[in-house]
Enzyme design. Sequence first.
Site, PDB file in Angstrom:
ATOM      1  N   SER A 180       0.834  -1.203   0.000  1.00 39.99           N
ATOM      2  CA  SER A 180       0.000   0.000   0.000  1.00 39.99           C
ATOM      3  C   SER A 180       0.867   1.251   0.000  1.00 39.99           C
ATOM      4  O   SER A 180       2.016   1.223   0.454  1.00 39.99           O
ATOM      5  CB  SER A 180      -0.892   0.007   1.245  1.00 39.99           C
ATOM      6  N   TYR A 193      -2.191  -1.230  10.260  1.00 38.14           N
ATOM      7  CA  TYR A 193      -2.323  -1.532   8.826  1.00 38.14           C
ATOM      8  C   TYR A 193      -1.083  -1.077   8.065  1.00 38.14           C
ATOM      9  O   TYR A 193      -0.489  -1.840   7.297  1.00 38.14           O
ATOM     10  CB  TYR A 193      -3.565  -0.837   8.273  1.00 38.14           C
TER      11      TYR A 193
END
Length: 288
Positions: A180, A193
């Site tokens: 990401s 995350y």
Amino acid sequence: MSKQEEKHQRPEQHQEGQPGRQDPMRPQPVSDDRAYRGSGKLEGKVALITGGDSGIGRAVAIAFAKEGAHVAIVYLNEHEDAETTRHEVEQEGRRCLAIAGDVGEEQFCRQAVERTVRELGHLDVLVNNAAEQHPKDSIHAISEEQLLRTFKTNLFSQFYMVKAALEHLGEGSTIVNTTSVTAYRGSPHLLDYAASKGAIVAFTRSLSAALVSKGIRVNAVAPGPIWTPLIPATFSKEYVARFGSDVPMERAGEPSEVAPAFVFLASDDSSYMTGQVLHPNGGEIIGG
């Protein structure tokens, strides 16, 4: 609100429970770029895609099918979304195996790989794409349970899948991991995350070095803001309405705009690349 701002807004919406479902989303994410024409880049290959029922995973499954691959999709419990993905893949004349279960459990990952090989004949491409995220205002709000859950789904699953797949992968096989943009710029509300996604970058680079002598290439894709079920399942309806408007392109990307990066890394087009990360993120400049 200006007309320019209105152009990039979506209706306010929110879903309870992760990783979210694609069917209720408005507008629907674009999973299939109708203008995309396959050219046999993955002809005769078999790919296993985690998180393949919706979002980026669905778009990758469809693109792979257009390139000639049979596909196994792994998902948690979104059965209707998985059936839609299976239908879309089969519309391209390819087989699609849908396998439900928790990728955070190593035994399930082994079973998923074994079933893929048993029913589709072999395995050539592994796409580690499943993920979850839970925003918190403070590190003190991240419980041990949440921390473990996030890392099990996002990172441990990639270890488990690779361990199970390696005995079936050989020279010319490829592994593509989904990381990401948060791995590079961080996220104050997604500490666990972002940390898991940063670990995926290190895992990708390390695994690529470990497998290069076997002729197995390992790369990753680091999407920016992409319109997937994870978004309304994560954020408030107000945030969802403006999601993606802060990148240079001033909009969220569609899953179909990310899928070609996976095709590139899974195919021989990227034959001289391993240990690398591609960045479809709407123009955000990322180092590293």
